[in-house]
Enzyme design. Structure first.
Site, mmCIF file in Angstrom:
data_model
loop_
_atom_site.group_PDB
_atom_site.id
_atom_site.type_symbol
_atom_site.label_atom_id
_atom_site.label_comp_id
_atom_site.label_asym_id
_atom_site.label_seq_id
_atom_site.Cartn_x
_atom_site.Cartn_y
_atom_site.Cartn_z
ATOM 1 N N GLU A 170 0.845 -1.193 0.000
ATOM 2 C CA GLU A 170 0.000 0.000 0.000
ATOM 3 C C GLU A 170 0.885 1.249 0.000
ATOM 4 O OE1 GLU A 170 -2.518 1.589 -0.688
ATOM 5 O OE2 GLU A 170 -4.141 1.136 0.701
ATOM 6 N N ASP A 171 0.355 2.365 -0.513
ATOM 7 C CA ASP A 171 1.116 3.612 -0.463
ATOM 8 C C ASP A 171 1.052 4.213 0.944
ATOM 9 O OD1 ASP A 171 -1.598 4.207 -0.693
ATOM 10 O OD2 ASP A 171 -1.345 5.815 -2.153
ATOM 11 N N ASP A 222 -4.154 5.182 6.279
ATOM 12 C CA ASP A 222 -4.653 6.352 7.005
ATOM 13 C C ASP A 222 -5.649 5.873 8.068
ATOM 14 O OD1 ASP A 222 -5.367 8.938 7.695
ATOM 15 O OD2 ASP A 222 -6.455 9.374 5.862
ATOM 16 N N PHE A 249 -1.135 15.968 4.660
ATOM 17 C CA PHE A 249 -1.559 15.344 3.417
ATOM 18 C C PHE A 249 -0.390 15.411 2.446
ATOM 19 C CE2 PHE A 249 -3.413 14.894 -0.735
ATOM 20 C CZ PHE A 249 -4.317 13.869 -0.527
ATOM 21 N N ARG A 286 1.472 12.508 -8.833
ATOM 22 C CA ARG A 286 2.007 11.160 -8.595
ATOM 23 C C ARG A 286 3.445 11.050 -9.109
ATOM 24 N NH1 ARG A 286 -2.350 7.784 -7.165
ATOM 25 N NH2 ARG A 286 -4.311 8.178 -8.228
HETATM 26 P P1 5GP Z 1 -7.773 4.696 4.516
HETATM 27 O O1 5GP Z 1 -8.869 3.744 4.203
HETATM 28 O O2 5GP Z 1 -6.604 4.062 5.241
HETATM 29 O O3 5GP Z 1 -8.261 5.915 5.238
HETATM 30 O O4 5GP Z 1 -7.328 5.247 3.100
HETATM 31 C C1 5GP Z 1 -6.066 5.090 2.571
HETATM 32 C C2 5GP Z 1 -6.059 5.752 1.210
HETATM 33 O O5 5GP Z 1 -6.385 7.163 1.350
HETATM 34 C C3 5GP Z 1 -4.669 5.719 0.624
HETATM 35 O O6 5GP Z 1 -4.467 4.556 -0.147
HETATM 36 C C4 5GP Z 1 -4.641 6.993 -0.186
HETATM 37 O O7 5GP Z 1 -5.222 6.762 -1.447
HETATM 38 C C5 5GP Z 1 -5.534 7.960 0.577
HETATM 39 N N1 5GP Z 1 -4.740 8.832 1.469
HETATM 40 C C6 5GP Z 1 -4.745 8.854 2.819
HETATM 41 N N2 5GP Z 1 -3.888 9.784 3.296
HETATM 42 C C7 5GP Z 1 -3.312 10.360 2.223
HETATM 43 C C8 5GP Z 1 -2.311 11.374 2.053
HETATM 44 O O8 5GP Z 1 -1.735 11.952 2.993
HETATM 45 N N3 5GP Z 1 -1.984 11.693 0.758
HETATM 46 C C9 5GP Z 1 -2.561 11.091 -0.321
HETATM 47 N N4 5GP Z 1 -2.151 11.482 -1.524
HETATM 48 N N5 5GP Z 1 -3.485 10.123 -0.198
HETATM 49 C C10 5GP Z 1 -3.858 9.756 1.062
#
Ligand code: 5GP
Length: 171
Positions: free
Chosen positions: A95-96, A99, A148, A161
């Site tokens: 995963e990138d 959050d 963010f 990206r």
């Molecule tokens: P979660 O379900 O954990 O809240 O969501 C994770 C997804 O939210 C990540 O795969 C990404 O696409 C997006 N996301 C969460 N925080 C960030 C951030 O700081 N920057 C970016 N670009 N995307 C984020």
């Protein structure tokens, strides 16, 4: 004008990816590793990580988005399912950024239904401030309290990206 505050340099990313790749190489020696990248944000990290893993392994992709456009519902739809047979195999989700953890926890639940031997998580960034579910992140390159970020695969409305390093985006 958006402002990009440097957070993590290309060199730092390279070094951490090398370290995490070496750890995965050691931990998965003798196992049947499949890296499953989570679209789209992980594509650059996945490409670098796979080249730092020195044992044979396969690669697949999974895509998921929140059902009604907000991540907080925990409802997701799969936009891309894995192509490979995962039964009995050792799946490492790539995963990138984690959050709230809601998306990834749903992906883990889904992959479990395919009867793999194991499912673990590797993330480039572990962002903890908004975590809503218990999720064990097995490998992470960096932790971040808040903010963010964009670059190195991470977007803001599909932009940025391509930035080679990671920046805190101030709009
Ligand atoms: P979660 O379900 O954990 O809240 O969501 C994770 C997804 O939210 C990540 O795969 C990404 O696409 C997006 N996301 C969460 N925080 C960030 C951030 O700081 N920057 C970016 N670009 N995307 C984020």
């Amino acid at each position: 004008m958006p402002e990009f505050i440097p957070m993590i340099s290309e060199d730092e990313i390279k070094e951490k990816t090398r370290e995490v790749g070496a750890k995965i190489t050691e931990d998965y020696n003798g196992l049947d590793l499949v890296l499953v990248g989570v679209l789209k944000g992980s594509f650059i990290f996945l490409a670098d990580l796979t080249r730092q893993i020195k044992i044979d392994h396969d690669i697949d992709l999974v895509g998921a988005s929140s059902y009604d456009g907000t991540a907080t519902t925990g409802q997701i739809v799969f936009t891309k399912q894995p192509d490979l047979e995962l039964e009995g195999r050792d799946v490492l989700l790539v995963e990138d950024i984690v959050d709230t953890g809601l998306t990834l926890s749903k992906i883990v639940e889904f992959v479990q239904l395919l009867n793999p031997r194991s499912v673990k998580i590797c993330t480039l960034i572990d962002k903890r401030e908004r975590r809503e579910v218990e999720l064990s992140v097995d490998y992470s390159c960096f932790t971040l309290e808040k903010g963010f970020i964009v670059g190195y695969g991470l977007d803001y409305n599909e932009r940025y990206r391509n930035l080679p390093a990671i920046y805190d985006l101030k709009l």
